[in-house]
Design an enzyme around this catalytic site. Structure first.
Site, PDB file in Angstrom:
ATOM      1  N   ASN A 178      -9.116   8.851   8.748  1.00 10.22           N
ATOM      2  CA  ASN A 178      -9.383   9.938   7.813  1.00 10.22           C
ATOM      3  C   ASN A 178      -9.702  11.201   8.599  1.00 10.22           C
ATOM      4  O   ASN A 178     -10.628  11.222   9.409  1.00 10.22           O
ATOM      5  CB  ASN A 178     -10.540   9.581   6.889  1.00 10.22           C
ATOM      6  CG  ASN A 178     -10.154   8.477   5.922  1.00 10.22           C
ATOM      7  OD1 ASN A 178      -9.034   8.457   5.407  1.00 10.22           O
ATOM      8  ND2 ASN A 178     -11.039   7.541   5.695  1.00 10.22           N
ATOM      9  N   ARG A 185     -24.715   5.188  -2.641  1.00  4.02           N
ATOM     10  CA  ARG A 185     -24.079   6.245  -3.451  1.00  4.02           C
ATOM     11  C   ARG A 185     -24.547   6.069  -4.896  1.00  4.02           C
ATOM     12  O   ARG A 185     -24.281   5.031  -5.518  1.00  4.02           O
ATOM     13  CB  ARG A 185     -22.560   6.106  -3.421  1.00  4.02           C
ATOM     14  CG  ARG A 185     -21.968   6.300  -2.053  1.00  4.02           C
ATOM     15  CD  ARG A 185     -20.456   6.381  -2.150  1.00  4.02           C
ATOM     16  NE  ARG A 185     -19.847   6.356  -0.836  1.00  4.02           N
ATOM     17  CZ  ARG A 185     -18.570   6.662  -0.603  1.00  4.02           C
ATOM     18  NH1 ARG A 185     -17.779   7.010  -1.612  1.00  4.02           N
ATOM     19  NH2 ARG A 185     -18.082   6.616   0.613  1.00  4.02           N
ATOM     20  N   LYS A 205       0.826  -1.208   0.000  1.00  2.00           N
ATOM     21  CA  LYS A 205       0.000   0.000   0.000  1.00  2.00           C
ATOM     22  C   LYS A 205       0.859   1.256   0.000  1.00  2.00           C
ATOM     23  O   LYS A 205       1.910   1.300   0.629  1.00  2.00           O
ATOM     24  CB  LYS A 205      -0.905   0.011   1.248  1.00  2.00           C
ATOM     25  CG  LYS A 205      -1.906  -1.130   1.253  1.00  2.00           C
ATOM     26  CD  LYS A 205      -2.565  -1.301   2.599  1.00  2.00           C
ATOM     27  CE  LYS A 205      -3.762  -0.385   2.764  1.00  2.00           C
ATOM     28  NZ  LYS A 205      -4.560  -0.773   3.965  1.00  2.00           N
ATOM     29  N   ARG A 213     -11.152  14.025   8.224  1.00  2.00           N
ATOM     30  CA  ARG A 213     -12.119  14.897   7.532  1.00  2.00           C
ATOM     31  C   ARG A 213     -13.517  14.330   7.697  1.00  2.00           C
ATOM     32  O   ARG A 213     -13.694  13.255   8.238  1.00  2.00           O
ATOM     33  CB  ARG A 213     -11.788  14.922   6.035  1.00  2.00           C
ATOM     34  CG  ARG A 213     -11.764  13.508   5.468  1.00  2.00           C
ATOM     35  CD  ARG A 213     -11.668  13.464   3.964  1.00  2.00           C
ATOM     36  NE  ARG A 213     -11.262  12.145   3.504  1.00  2.00           N
ATOM     37  CZ  ARG A 213     -12.043  11.104   3.361  1.00  2.00           C
ATOM     38  NH1 ARG A 213     -13.320  11.199   3.672  1.00  2.00           N
ATOM     39  NH2 ARG A 213     -11.582   9.951   2.927  1.00  2.00           N
TER      40      ARG A 213
HETATM   41  P1  ADP Z   1      -7.906   4.215   0.924  1.00  2.00           P
HETATM   42  O1  ADP Z   1      -7.252   5.224   1.805  1.00  2.00           O
HETATM   43  O2  ADP Z   1      -7.410   4.247  -0.469  1.00  2.00           O
HETATM   44  O3  ADP Z   1      -9.397   4.219   1.039  1.00  2.00           O
HETATM   45  P2  ADP Z   1      -7.743   1.960   2.781  1.00  2.00           P
HETATM   46  O4  ADP Z   1      -6.505   1.652   3.504  1.00  2.00           O
HETATM   47  O5  ADP Z   1      -8.825   2.676   3.556  1.00  2.00           O
HETATM   48  O6  ADP Z   1      -7.392   2.793   1.467  1.00  2.00           O
HETATM   49  O7  ADP Z   1      -8.357   0.641   2.179  1.00  2.00           O
HETATM   50  C1  ADP Z   1      -9.488   0.665   1.336  1.00  2.00           C
HETATM   51  C2  ADP Z   1     -10.068  -0.731   1.164  1.00  2.00           C
HETATM   52  O8  ADP Z   1      -9.058  -1.617   0.662  1.00  2.00           O
HETATM   53  C3  ADP Z   1     -10.550  -1.389   2.447  1.00  2.00           C
HETATM   54  O9  ADP Z   1     -11.844  -0.995   2.798  1.00  2.00           O
HETATM   55  C4  ADP Z   1     -10.468  -2.857   2.059  1.00  2.00           C
HETATM   56  O10 ADP Z   1     -11.539  -3.231   1.234  1.00  2.00           O
HETATM   57  C5  ADP Z   1      -9.211  -2.915   1.213  1.00  2.00           C
HETATM   58  N1  ADP Z   1      -8.005  -3.260   2.036  1.00  2.00           N
HETATM   59  C6  ADP Z   1      -7.056  -2.404   2.477  1.00  2.00           C
HETATM   60  N2  ADP Z   1      -6.114  -3.054   3.219  1.00  2.00           N
HETATM   61  C7  ADP Z   1      -6.481  -4.360   3.245  1.00  2.00           C
HETATM   62  C8  ADP Z   1      -5.934  -5.568   3.845  1.00  2.00           C
HETATM   63  N3  ADP Z   1      -4.819  -5.533   4.556  1.00  2.00           N
HETATM   64  N4  ADP Z   1      -6.593  -6.731   3.655  1.00  2.00           N
HETATM   65  C9  ADP Z   1      -7.739  -6.767   2.920  1.00  2.00           C
HETATM   66  N5  ADP Z   1      -8.295  -5.688   2.333  1.00  2.00           N
HETATM   67  C10 ADP Z   1      -7.698  -4.504   2.482  1.00  2.00           C
END
Ligand code: ADP
Length: 456
Positions: free
Chosen positions: A290, A338, A158, A292
């Site tokens: 987040n 949405r 990520k 915000r």
């Molecule tokens: P963003 O900031 O782009 O929204 P997030 O970290 O909030 O990214 O992750 C968004 C989505 O990605 C999560 O709701 C989930 O569906 C998936 N995700 C992120 N990390 C994981 C993980 N470690 N395992 C499984 N799914 C993940």
């Protein structure tokens, strides 16, 4: 209290902030790009300033243009909405320097949470449960391979600066790691200007559950319960609800108090959301915070009876939270869909002119939208045109209410994902509350004509 608030945003969220300001008796300033001259947020604000051409980098993302607009109109605060500059520590700092109040957390907290690797470390220290993963940024493929081997596949790479579901790569075997690592770095660099990535364990079929918090400048922090946002496509939320069908009162209380303690540990102020994944065994893992207002805030407003935007404004003006945790109560069930301007089969964006727009009211229906008959859905911005939110005494009533509302919704001229939402609501798993982020896999996009499907 503020006299005049500039809203550094567009669309439904700009209107949402105007609604709160009107109820508080605060004047508003709309900013708009040349593409949005005829938008409702411009019509309903007390003053308006054109801040540039349609491309958001030249308008809604331009800090100099927004600050100039605030200075010209004499606004004493800026509400950034969500998206655009809402998580820009830079805008928050410039506001501070110009003696304009930024309606959001302190720039140092925005910076901390904006770097997901740093946020992970801080939240671990503050006592939140974490997925196994790297301690910080991973600089080399070798290091990524070693960590993946330690925590076990699958893993997810990520971007530390990630957002909007972008900059993520799932890796299932060591052979795929090198390529995924390089692609994730490249994509992150292109999308966010920062190529740094980290690695964590990838959970199969988790639920996405997030907690809403509010903190004032006098040390008071409360949580407003959770939202379940497991119905996602490409990591983008589609349907959100509160409460989560997976949580008991006991778990809500336990997780809520963990989140409040973590928020307090970083002196969190204003509104914020702490996002978690929950595995099929019911274990929680912190994902990100987040700093915000979230798109899905209305479901929390409905079950708690609070107005989160008004709370944000009062907090930024220095007022104390007017209620304690024990006074936060939850009533009934709320669901949000949405509505996006997109083809329900291929998911391709569908901008254009809406010739007729109508969503029925009736008990328990709220519509947050900038859309109206004969309005234009611009290709320059996000495809979300409306949020339909319902409330019912229980989840079954909320589902029935959402179905009849969507069935009676008219959007002529462009394509929308309303048919997709009706399909989701018809699923037995949805009714039973058997949700996970893999829910939408059953509706894979139909391949375009002339291209062979990748899987049989
Ligand atoms: P963003 O900031 O782009 O929204 P997030 O970290 O909030 O990214 O992750 C968004 C989505 O990605 C999560 O709701 C989930 O569906 C998936 N995700 C992120 N990390 C994981 C993980 N470690 N395992 C499984 N799914 C993940």
């Amino acid at each position: 209290m503020f006299k005049k608030i500039l809203i550094a945003n567009r669309g439904e969220i700009a209107l949402r902030v105007i609604v709160a300001c009107r109820e508080l008796g605060i004047k508003t300033v709309a900013v708009y790009s040349e593409a949005d001259e005829n938008s409702l947020h411009v019509r309903f604000a007390d003053e308006d300033v054109c801040i540039g051409p349609p491309r958001s980098t030249d308008s809604y993302l331009s800090v100099p243009a927004i600050i100039s607009a605030a200075e010209i109109t004499g606004a004493d605060a800026i509400h950034p909405g969500y998206g655009f500059l809402s998580e820009s520590a830079y805008l928050a700092e410039v506001c501070e320097a110009c003696h304009i109040r930024f309606i959001g957390p302190d720039p140092s907290v925005i910076k901390l949470m904006g770097d997901k690797a740093r946020a992970r470390r801080a939240m671990k220290k503050a006592g939140l449960p974490m997925l196994p993963g790297s301690e910080g940024i991973i600089e080399s493929e070798e290091k990524a391979l070693k960590i993946a081997k330690d925590i076990g596949y699958p893993v997810i790479i990520k971007a530390v600066a990630g957002g909007g579901g972008r900059g993520m790569r799932i890796v299932r075997t060591a052979a795929d790691l090198g390529h995924a690592f390089r692609t994730a770095q490249r994509e992150a660099e292109a999308a966010f200007g920062v190529g740094d990535v980290y690695v964590e364990k990838y959970l199969e079929n988790p639920r996405h559950i997030e907690f809403q918090v509010l903190g004032d400048h006098h040390g008071n922090v409360v949580h407003l319960g959770e939202r379940e946002c497991s119905i996602q496509r490409r990591h983008q939320k589609l349907v959100e609800e509160s409460p989560s069908p997976a949580l008991t009162e006991k778990i809500r209380r336990k997780m809520g108090s963990l989140v409040v303690d973590a928020a307090r540990a970083v002196q969190y102020t204003n509104a914020g959301t702490f996002e978690f994944l929950m595995d099929p065994e019911g274990k929680f893992y912190f994902m990100e915070a987040n700093t915000r207002l979230q798109v899905e805030h209305p479901v929390t407003e409905w079950v708690t009876g609070l107005d989160i935007v008004k709370e944000q404004i009062r907090i930024a003006a220095g007022e104390r939270l007017s209620f304690r945790q024990s006074e936060v109560t939850f009533t009934g069930h709320s669901i949000e869909c949405r509505i996006n301007a997109e083809d329900p089969e291929t998911f391709a964006p569908s901008p254009g002119i809406i010739h007729a727009f109508s969503v029925p009211g009736g008990p328990g229906v709220r519509v947050d939208t900038f859309a109206h008959s004969e309005c234009t859905v611009s290709p320059y911005y996000d495809s979300m045109i409306a949020k339909i939110i319902v409330h019912g005494r229980d989840r079954q009533e909320a589902i029935a209410r959402m179905r009849r509302t969507l069935e009676m919704t008219v959007v002529d001229g462009i394509k929308t994902n309303v048919p997709m939402h009706l399909k989701i609501l018809a699923e037995a798993d949805f009714h039973a509350g058997r949700l996970s982020t893999a829910f939408m896999d059953r509706f894979a996009a139909k391949p375009k004509a002339g291209r062979l499907a990748e899987t049989a």
